[in-house]
Motif scaffolding. Sequence first.
Motif, PDB file in Angstrom:
ATOM      1  N   TYR A 166      15.408 -57.415 -84.519  1.00 40.28           N
ATOM      2  CA  TYR A 166      16.200 -56.502 -85.362  1.00 40.28           C
ATOM      3  C   TYR A 166      17.354 -55.895 -84.569  1.00 40.28           C
ATOM      4  CZ  TYR A 166      12.407 -56.687 -88.776  1.00 40.28           C
ATOM      5  OH  TYR A 166      11.478 -57.108 -89.684  1.00 40.28           O
ATOM      6  N   GLY A 167      18.147 -56.713 -83.998  1.00 39.25           N
ATOM      7  CA  GLY A 167      19.305 -56.214 -83.259  1.00 39.25           C
ATOM      8  C   GLY A 167      20.403 -57.242 -83.362  1.00 39.25           C
ATOM      9  N   PRO A 168      21.598 -56.882 -82.873  1.00 41.12           N
ATOM     10  CA  PRO A 168      22.723 -57.814 -82.999  1.00 41.12           C
ATOM     11  C   PRO A 168      22.549 -59.043 -82.120  1.00 41.12           C
ATOM     12  CG  PRO A 168      23.335 -55.886 -81.711  1.00 41.12           C
ATOM     13  CD  PRO A 168      21.945 -55.643 -82.198  1.00 41.12           C
ATOM     14  N   CYS A 209      16.962 -60.846 -95.558  1.00 45.71           N
ATOM     15  CA  CYS A 209      17.435 -59.913 -94.521  1.00 45.71           C
ATOM     16  C   CYS A 209      17.780 -58.564 -95.127  1.00 45.71           C
ATOM     17  CB  CYS A 209      18.650 -60.495 -93.812  1.00 45.71           C
ATOM     18  SG  CYS A 209      19.259 -59.420 -92.508  1.00 45.71           S
ATOM     19  N   GLY A 210      17.041 -57.547 -94.735  1.00 47.49           N
ATOM     20  CA  GLY A 210      17.333 -56.189 -95.202  1.00 47.49           C
ATOM     21  C   GLY A 210      18.361 -55.501 -94.317  1.00 47.49           C
ATOM     22  N   GLY A 211      18.986 -56.242 -93.394  1.00 44.51           N
ATOM     23  CA  GLY A 211      19.931 -55.649 -92.449  1.00 44.51           C
ATOM     24  C   GLY A 211      19.183 -55.187 -91.210  1.00 44.51           C
ATOM     25  N   PHE A 212      19.944 -54.696 -90.243  1.00 45.12           N
ATOM     26  CA  PHE A 212      19.286 -54.213 -89.022  1.00 45.12           C
ATOM     27  C   PHE A 212      20.037 -53.005 -88.484  1.00 45.12           C
ATOM     28  CE2 PHE A 212      22.223 -57.596 -88.037  1.00 45.12           C
ATOM     29  CZ  PHE A 212      22.959 -57.084 -86.978  1.00 45.12           C
ATOM     30  N   PRO A 213      19.315 -52.102 -87.813  1.00 42.84           N
ATOM     31  CA  PRO A 213      19.950 -50.879 -87.338  1.00 42.84           C
ATOM     32  C   PRO A 213      20.833 -51.121 -86.115  1.00 42.84           C
ATOM     33  CG  PRO A 213      17.537 -50.691 -87.365  1.00 42.84           C
ATOM     34  CD  PRO A 213      17.874 -52.125 -87.558  1.00 42.84           C
ATOM     35  N   THR A 221       7.996 -58.963-103.865  1.00 39.19           N
ATOM     36  CA  THR A 221       7.968 -58.640-102.435  1.00 39.19           C
ATOM     37  C   THR A 221       9.347 -58.231-101.896  1.00 39.19           C
ATOM     38  OG1 THR A 221       8.309 -60.975-101.901  1.00 39.19           O
ATOM     39  CG2 THR A 221       6.030 -60.186-101.918  1.00 39.19           C
ATOM     40  N   GLN A 222      10.397 -58.454-102.666  1.00 39.13           N
ATOM     41  CA  GLN A 222      11.754 -58.125-102.185  1.00 39.13           C
ATOM     42  C   GLN A 222      12.463 -57.152-103.132  1.00 39.13           C
ATOM     43  OE1 GLN A 222      12.750 -59.499 -99.166  1.00 39.13           O
ATOM     44  NE2 GLN A 222      10.656 -60.320 -99.201  1.00 39.13           N
ATOM     45  N   PRO A 223      11.813 -56.061-103.552  1.00 37.38           N
ATOM     46  CA  PRO A 223      12.461 -55.193-104.537  1.00 37.38           C
ATOM     47  C   PRO A 223      13.739 -54.550-103.993  1.00 37.38           C
ATOM     48  CG  PRO A 223      10.473 -54.164-103.651  1.00 37.38           C
ATOM     49  CD  PRO A 223      10.485 -55.581-103.159  1.00 37.38           C
ATOM     50  N   GLY A 252       3.929 -64.786 -91.098  1.00 40.33           N
ATOM     51  CA  GLY A 252       2.881 -65.809 -91.021  1.00 40.33           C
ATOM     52  C   GLY A 252       3.258 -66.998 -90.158  1.00 40.33           C
ATOM     53  N   GLY A 253       4.401 -66.908 -89.466  1.00 38.84           N
ATOM     54  CA  GLY A 253       4.821 -68.033 -88.630  1.00 38.84           C
ATOM     55  C   GLY A 253       5.392 -69.199 -89.421  1.00 38.84           C
ATOM     56  N   GLY A 254       5.901 -68.929 -90.617  1.00 36.19           N
ATOM     57  CA  GLY A 254       6.448 -70.003 -91.452  1.00 36.19           C
ATOM     58  C   GLY A 254       7.627 -70.696 -90.778  1.00 36.19           C
ATOM     59  N   MET A 306      10.163 -65.167 -96.213  1.00 35.16           N
ATOM     60  CA  MET A 306      10.138 -63.704 -96.325  1.00 35.16           C
ATOM     61  C   MET A 306       8.731 -63.157 -96.164  1.00 35.16           C
ATOM     62  SD  MET A 306      11.288 -63.952-100.243  1.00 35.16           S
ATOM     63  CE  MET A 306      11.957 -65.587-100.055  1.00 35.16           C
ATOM     64  N   ASP A 307       8.655 -61.860 -95.895  1.00 37.90           N
ATOM     65  CA  ASP A 307       7.364 -61.189 -95.742  1.00 37.90           C
ATOM     66  C   ASP A 307       6.647 -61.139 -97.073  1.00 37.90           C
ATOM     67  OD1 ASP A 307       7.801 -60.382 -93.024  1.00 37.90           O
ATOM     68  OD2 ASP A 307       9.121 -58.798 -93.751  1.00 37.90           O
ATOM     69  N   ASP A 308       5.342 -61.309 -97.011  1.00 39.17           N
ATOM     70  CA  ASP A 308       4.551 -61.218 -98.239  1.00 39.17           C
ATOM     71  C   ASP A 308       3.963 -59.809 -98.356  1.00 39.17           C
ATOM     72  OD1 ASP A 308       3.072 -61.926-100.530  1.00 39.17           O
ATOM     73  OD2 ASP A 308       1.322 -62.323 -99.280  1.00 39.17           O
TER      74      ASP A 308
HETATM   75  C1  FAD Z   1      17.345 -58.329 -89.165  1.00 34.21           C
HETATM   76  C2  FAD Z   1      16.183 -58.805 -90.000  1.00 34.21           C
HETATM   77  C3  FAD Z   1      15.947 -58.247 -91.254  1.00 34.21           C
HETATM   78  C4  FAD Z   1      14.882 -58.712 -92.045  1.00 34.21           C
HETATM   79  N1  FAD Z   1      14.681 -58.183 -93.290  1.00 34.21           N
HETATM   80  C5  FAD Z   1      13.689 -58.669 -94.075  1.00 34.21           C
HETATM   81  C6  FAD Z   1      13.484 -58.186 -95.397  1.00 34.21           C
HETATM   82  O1  FAD Z   1      14.217 -57.297 -95.861  1.00 34.21           O
HETATM   83  N2  FAD Z   1      12.504 -58.740 -96.148  1.00 34.21           N
HETATM   84  C7  FAD Z   1      11.700 -59.739 -95.646  1.00 34.21           C
HETATM   85  O2  FAD Z   1      10.821 -60.213 -96.347  1.00 34.21           O
HETATM   86  N3  FAD Z   1      11.886 -60.221 -94.408  1.00 34.21           N
HETATM   87  C8  FAD Z   1      12.842 -59.711 -93.619  1.00 34.21           C
HETATM   88  N4  FAD Z   1      13.033 -60.222 -92.363  1.00 34.21           N
HETATM   89  C9  FAD Z   1      12.306 -61.439 -91.996  1.00 34.21           C
HETATM   90  C10 FAD Z   1      10.885 -61.198 -91.557  1.00 34.21           C
HETATM   91  O3  FAD Z   1      10.899 -60.211 -90.535  1.00 34.21           O
HETATM   92  C11 FAD Z   1      10.311 -62.488 -91.011  1.00 34.21           C
HETATM   93  O4  FAD Z   1      11.138 -62.973 -89.999  1.00 34.21           O
HETATM   94  C12 FAD Z   1      10.222 -63.568 -92.025  1.00 34.21           C
HETATM   95  O5  FAD Z   1       9.301 -63.173 -92.983  1.00 34.21           O
HETATM   96  C13 FAD Z   1       9.810 -64.876 -91.374  1.00 34.21           C
HETATM   97  O6  FAD Z   1       8.596 -64.705 -90.751  1.00 34.21           O
HETATM   98  P1  FAD Z   1       7.999 -65.872 -89.881  1.00 34.21           P
HETATM   99  O7  FAD Z   1       6.679 -65.426 -89.345  1.00 34.21           O
HETATM  100  O8  FAD Z   1       8.049 -67.127 -90.654  1.00 34.21           O
HETATM  101  O9  FAD Z   1       9.062 -65.942 -88.696  1.00 34.21           O
HETATM  102  P2  FAD Z   1       8.866 -66.484 -87.216  1.00 34.21           P
HETATM  103  O10 FAD Z   1       7.990 -67.692 -87.227  1.00 34.21           O
HETATM  104  O11 FAD Z   1       8.502 -65.360 -86.318  1.00 34.21           O
HETATM  105  O12 FAD Z   1      10.336 -66.978 -86.885  1.00 34.21           O
HETATM  106  C14 FAD Z   1      11.432 -66.119 -86.957  1.00 34.21           C
HETATM  107  C15 FAD Z   1      12.662 -66.952 -86.629  1.00 34.21           C
HETATM  108  O13 FAD Z   1      13.824 -66.209 -86.912  1.00 34.21           O
HETATM  109  C16 FAD Z   1      14.708 -66.209 -85.805  1.00 34.21           C
HETATM  110  N5  FAD Z   1      15.325 -64.875 -85.736  1.00 34.21           N
HETATM  111  C17 FAD Z   1      14.689 -63.702 -85.536  1.00 34.21           C
HETATM  112  N6  FAD Z   1      15.550 -62.674 -85.536  1.00 34.21           N
HETATM  113  C18 FAD Z   1      16.766 -63.214 -85.717  1.00 34.21           C
HETATM  114  C19 FAD Z   1      18.076 -62.657 -85.789  1.00 34.21           C
HETATM  115  N7  FAD Z   1      18.304 -61.343 -85.651  1.00 34.21           N
HETATM  116  N8  FAD Z   1      19.114 -63.485 -85.997  1.00 34.21           N
HETATM  117  C20 FAD Z   1      18.914 -64.817 -86.130  1.00 34.21           C
HETATM  118  N9  FAD Z   1      17.676 -65.413 -86.072  1.00 34.21           N
HETATM  119  C21 FAD Z   1      16.632 -64.621 -85.859  1.00 34.21           C
HETATM  120  C22 FAD Z   1      13.812 -66.461 -84.598  1.00 34.21           C
HETATM  121  O14 FAD Z   1      14.523 -67.053 -83.533  1.00 34.21           O
HETATM  122  C23 FAD Z   1      12.727 -67.347 -85.164  1.00 34.21           C
HETATM  123  O15 FAD Z   1      13.070 -68.705 -85.071  1.00 34.21           O
HETATM  124  C24 FAD Z   1      14.054 -59.752 -91.543  1.00 34.21           C
HETATM  125  C25 FAD Z   1      14.277 -60.278 -90.275  1.00 34.21           C
HETATM  126  C26 FAD Z   1      15.333 -59.815 -89.505  1.00 34.21           C
HETATM  127  C27 FAD Z   1      15.571 -60.431 -88.123  1.00 34.21           C
END
Ligand code: FAD
Length: 384
Positions: free
Chosen positions: A126-128, A179-183, A312-314, A75-77, A260-262
């Motif tokens: 979702y990368g290093p 963070c659920g980790g990344f591949p 939302t985070q089971p 949601g751009g939080g 986190m994702d809703d």
């Molecule tokens: C590797 C990974 C695993 C995730 N696992 C889950 C999960 O299990 N459950 C869940 O609810 N949400 C998870 N998320 C988070 C989810 O994808 C959203 O980012 C989160 O809900 C915030 O959304 P947003 O719209 O507020 O973020 P946005 O407004 O899009 O902002 C995301 C911010 O995170 C920063 N960011 C993005 N990727 C990375 C990264 N790899 N390392 C450091 N900073 C980064 C960006 O620079 C940006 O500022 C994960 C995200 C990542 C990157």
Amino acid sequence: MEIVEPGRMRPVLRAPLAQTTLSSILAVCPGVNVDGNNHAEDDPRIQIDPVFGPTARVMRGFASDDDVRLRAAAGGGLSALAIYLVESGTVDFILHVAASKFAPMRSTRHVSFDRAQVMEGAQSRYGPVAPLEDVVELLDRGQRFAFIGKPCDVNALRNLARIDGRVNELVPYMMTFSCGGFPDELYYTRFLSRQGVRFEDLTEFRYRGYGFPGPIYARTRDGREVKETYLEFRTYPWTSQFRCKICPDHSGEQADITVMDDWPGGRPIRDERDGFVIIQARTKRGEKLLIDAHRAGYLRLEESSLGAIYSTQPHQIPRKRGAIARLAALVVTGARLPRFRRIRLLKAGLSANPWFHLRTFFGTVGRMLRGDGREAASFARGGE
Ligand SMILES: Cc1cc2nc3c(=O)[nH]c(=O)nc-3n(C[C@H](O)[C@H](O)[C@H](O)COP(=O)(O)OP(=O)(O)OC[C@H]3O[C@@H](n4cnc5c(N)ncnc54)[C@H](O)[C@@H]3O)c2cc1C
């Protein structure tokens, strides 16, 4: 920090390290050291959940700006909070990450002074990536900045604060996401192969965004666009580094705010919908930031609860509850132990039944015996 096979980021030694430097690196490295105390627990108004950590307040919502909401990961939080912080002059800049301009499938650390730059870094990568690779030089500037990174990145910055007093002075807010980790990167190069696209030809690569979650998307020099929906893409098997499998802090307990994702149940049921996030303010400072950004019109928010986080985070619940059994497996297989302190592993573990712990323990023993916990010890260059 460099990418090594099969697509993991590792430190590469450029010159021999003095013992004191090595000791500082090990003290800061979140792979080695996680200290869960973010001092929120000293405040009696903060609720401490054994699985999801310190909680001052939980809210649900999205960025008020439609463009931010659409382009962001959920949601751009996080982006809305970052934009509020720079536009209100609360901080001078945001330290986070963005796609690399030269190799867009990869990510780099990114510094944002305004809305446009914040949005260049929006979306989940979702990368290093190593967002803190030059944090000491950034601290040398003497400017105030907010940090957004993975929970382990926040662990590193809190560790650094213990040996460099400038962190607490200059970094008033640390924000993260569940963070659920990344591949490993290999997972994404396979996507490119399926789509007949070459890594060298990429001009844009998005892991999600433009919809909630939105597709994985790539564009090439000749204007070709390819994508797979999130639900389709996630059906392919993936591998990831062992350290993430024993992570004790998937929800970012040391941050001021976790977003986190809703998705009730932890997974989207549709590939696209309007984005929503759950935001967990962990410290009073984080809670105030949330309310200030809401009042200033950057976020639309309603009250939510810890129950919504459990719903939302089971996938994070067994990770935290099982961390203690995984550590026990490292002990019996003779592995070196990371130092996980004050992160409530025992308390979280007590809320699971003995069968769960036995399964988790033997699962990790199996991984260790298969050699999953090992990799080439040295990434030294030039024979160092
Ligand atoms: C590797 C990974 C695993 C995730 N696992 C889950 C999960 O299990 N459950 C869940 O609810 N949400 C998870 N998320 C988070 C989810 O994808 C959203 O980012 C989160 O809900 C915030 O959304 P947003 O719209 O507020 O973020 P946005 O407004 O899009 O902002 C995301 C911010 O995170 C920063 N960011 C993005 N990727 C990375 C990264 N790899 N390392 C450091 N900073 C980064 C960006 O620079 C940006 O500022 C994960 C995200 C990542 C990157």
